[in-house]
Enzyme design. Structure first.
Site, PDB file in Angstrom:
ATOM      1  N   GLU A 197       0.785  -1.233   0.000  1.00  0.00           N
ATOM      2  CA  GLU A 197       0.000   0.000   0.000  1.00  0.00           C
ATOM      3  C   GLU A 197       0.821   1.291   0.000  1.00  0.00           C
ATOM      4  O   GLU A 197       0.592   2.180   0.809  1.00  0.00           O
ATOM      5  CB  GLU A 197      -0.970   0.002   1.214  1.00  0.00           C
ATOM      6  CG  GLU A 197      -1.972  -1.119   1.155  1.00  0.00           C
ATOM      7  CD  GLU A 197      -2.968  -1.092   2.298  1.00  0.00           C
ATOM      8  OE1 GLU A 197      -4.178  -1.136   2.002  1.00  0.00           O
ATOM      9  OE2 GLU A 197      -2.562  -1.050   3.473  1.00  0.00           O
TER      10      GLU A 197
HETATM   11  C1  ACM Z   1      -2.285  -5.467   4.010  1.00  0.00           C
HETATM   12  O1  ACM Z   1      -3.385  -5.920   4.407  1.00  0.00           O
HETATM   13  N1  ACM Z   1      -2.150  -4.186   3.736  1.00  0.00           N
HETATM   14  C2  ACM Z   1      -1.146  -6.336   3.841  1.00  0.00           C
END
Ligand code: ACM
Length: 473
Positions: A289
């Site tokens: 992310e």
């Molecule tokens: C995640 O759930 N961002 C690995």
């Protein structure tokens, strides 16, 4: 639970009364003594019988444990966890190549004890058992909400109970940096509100996990999810700051500056310190992310990107991962990361943890990368046990892999992200559903009867309370 790979019923029952004892023949070590004492104590608590500690005569216990030899000094992926458990009306024997199999089989034995009209007893049977996947994990996020040591320890007890063998410790995120660094003390001093584990406490957890046959893998999430690094060390970030730890959750923009050599000097020191503390050969660098906004906003970072012929921020993250891999490798660790790190030019030694979908697991395996499945195993999403139970690492695209490619899939990990849990209720989000995932990862692929799973999970849920978990209370 998890259901063993082979069970044959015998006739009669082994009575469990106050003469019950466990003895150890064959390979001897303090860990086995402690396991026997712990098993006896659990049984005493569960039955109310005043049971004694380990029997003095090695061959005379009601349950005789026999390991042929010791385990590896640092527990290895794929190390033998198989065991044979034979229960007759006259006694029980548990044989394994090494203490890991004894730890697994001892939990199976404890699950066999039940209350009957004539007292406690275990049914006669012969069990041969081994895990389907070598890597069966639980990740706990201790950043979003701080989880004190007793939470970690009782969850390690629960993991042992259902034969989970990896504790993945998510130690840093935007909301807190949770471990003491002696080299970079501002990490915990400014990034944790005082909620962090000292290195002595970490060593105690490592020993506690080792006693239970559980590997411990630290995760430091980089280059995103990293605001808590920047509170004490803003020079690592892509924008000047100042920074504070986040009080809300979500995906935040701050990211490490991957263009500065000083970033890598810091990470070499920090990762070196952590690599020396954690004995496991694997080291998790996060990698998920990264929204790229902090990199877009910094003209020097954009200039670096273009000067090095990179097309976009994904290329820049691949460059960062490459540099991180050099550091992790220099400290003798294998790099593990979320599926965003999958890029063609990284060496095949890295391990990919699939969370955005199961296709990335198959893609990674086909490209020659080892992989772990977490997609479908997110306990924080509060799905039913049946939902998690239906998740199969070797289904979908992965079903079309060759036999050799399938072996690249090491197993899976359940994830307990802590946005919406506290130490008070986290057990109730992990248990008993974790047991259903443990069965999916341990038991043969054709173990799929949902009604049987629920019946056994209910009884395991009660046992987990005797072990000290607080999911019901
Ligand atoms: C995640 O759930 N961002 C690995």
């Amino acid at each position: 639970m998890p259901l063993p790979s082979s069970v044959q019923y015998g006739s009669g029952r082994l009575p469990i009364d106050d003469s019950f004892s466990i003895s150890i023949s064959g390979f001897q070590e303090p860990r086995l003594q402690r396991a026997a004492a712990r098993g006896t104590a659990t049984l005493a608590r569960e039955t109310g019988l005043p049971l004694h500690a380990v029997a003095q005569n090695a061959a005379k216990g009601t349950l005789v444990l026999h390991a042929d030899h010791g385990s590896e000094e640092v527990q290895q992926v794929g190390e033998d966890e198989s065991y044979d458990l034979i229960v007759t009306a006259a006694g029980a024997t548990l044989n394994a190549a090494n203490p890991l199999g004894i730890l697994r089989g001892l939990q199976t034995f404890l699950q066999l004890v039940e209350l009957t009209p004539t007292g406690f007893s275990a049914p006669a049977m012969t069990i041969h058992d081994q895990p389907r996947f070598p890597w069966r994990g639980l990740m706990i996020d201790v950043s979003r909400h701080w989880m004190p040591l007793d939470v970690i320890k009782r969850n390690l007890d629960g993991m042992e109970a259902v034969k989970i063998n990896v504790f993945h410790w998510h130690l840093s995120d935007n909301q807190g940096f949770r471990i003491e660094s002696k080299q970079f003390p501002l990490l915990q001093e400014l990034g944790s509100d005082g909620h962090f584990y000292t290195q002595d406490e970490v060593k105690a957890v490592l020993a506690y996990a080792r006693d239970r046959g559980i590997r411990v893998i630290p995760e430091f999430d980089l280059p995103g999810h990293s605001s808590s690094f920047f509170v004490g060390y803003p020079e690592l970030a892509s924008a000047p700051g100042p920074y504070s730890i986040e009080r809300q959750y979500g995906v935040f923009d701050p990211a490490i500056d991957p263009t500065k050599e000083s970033t890598y000097q810091f990470l070499d020191g920090f990762i070196g310190e952590m690599a020396a503390l954690f004995p496991d050969p694997y080291f998790h660098i996060g990698g998920d992310e990264v929204d790229g906004k902090a990199w877009d906003a910094n003209p020097q970072i954009q200039a670096f990107l273009h000067a090095h012929g990179m097309k976009n921020n994904a290329d820049l993250q691949a460059y960062f991962n490459q540099r991180l891999l050099e550091i992790v490798s220099r400290h003798h660790k294998t790099m593990l990361g979320w599926d965003e790190i999958l890029a063609p030019d990284l060496p095949k030694s890295i391990v990919i943890q699939s969370w955005r979908g199961s296709d990335s697991l198959a893609d990674a395996a086909r490209k020659g990368f080892h992989g772990l499945l977490s997609y479908g195993f997110y306990l924080d999403l509060y799905q039913s046990a049946a939902f998690h139970y239906a998740i199969e690492a070797l289904s979908g695209k992965a079903a079309t892999l060759s036999g050799e490619e399938k072996k690249m899939i090491l197993g899976g990990e359940a994830c307990m992200w802590s946005e919406l849990v506290t130490p008070e209720n986290v057990d109730s989000r992990i248990w008993p559903r974790m047991a259903a995932i443990a069965e999916r990862l341990w038991s043969p692929q054709n173990t799929r009867d949902v009604r049987s799973m629920y019946a056994r999970m209910e009884s395991e849920s009660q046992r987990l309370e005797w072990i000290g978990l607080q999911h019901r209370s």
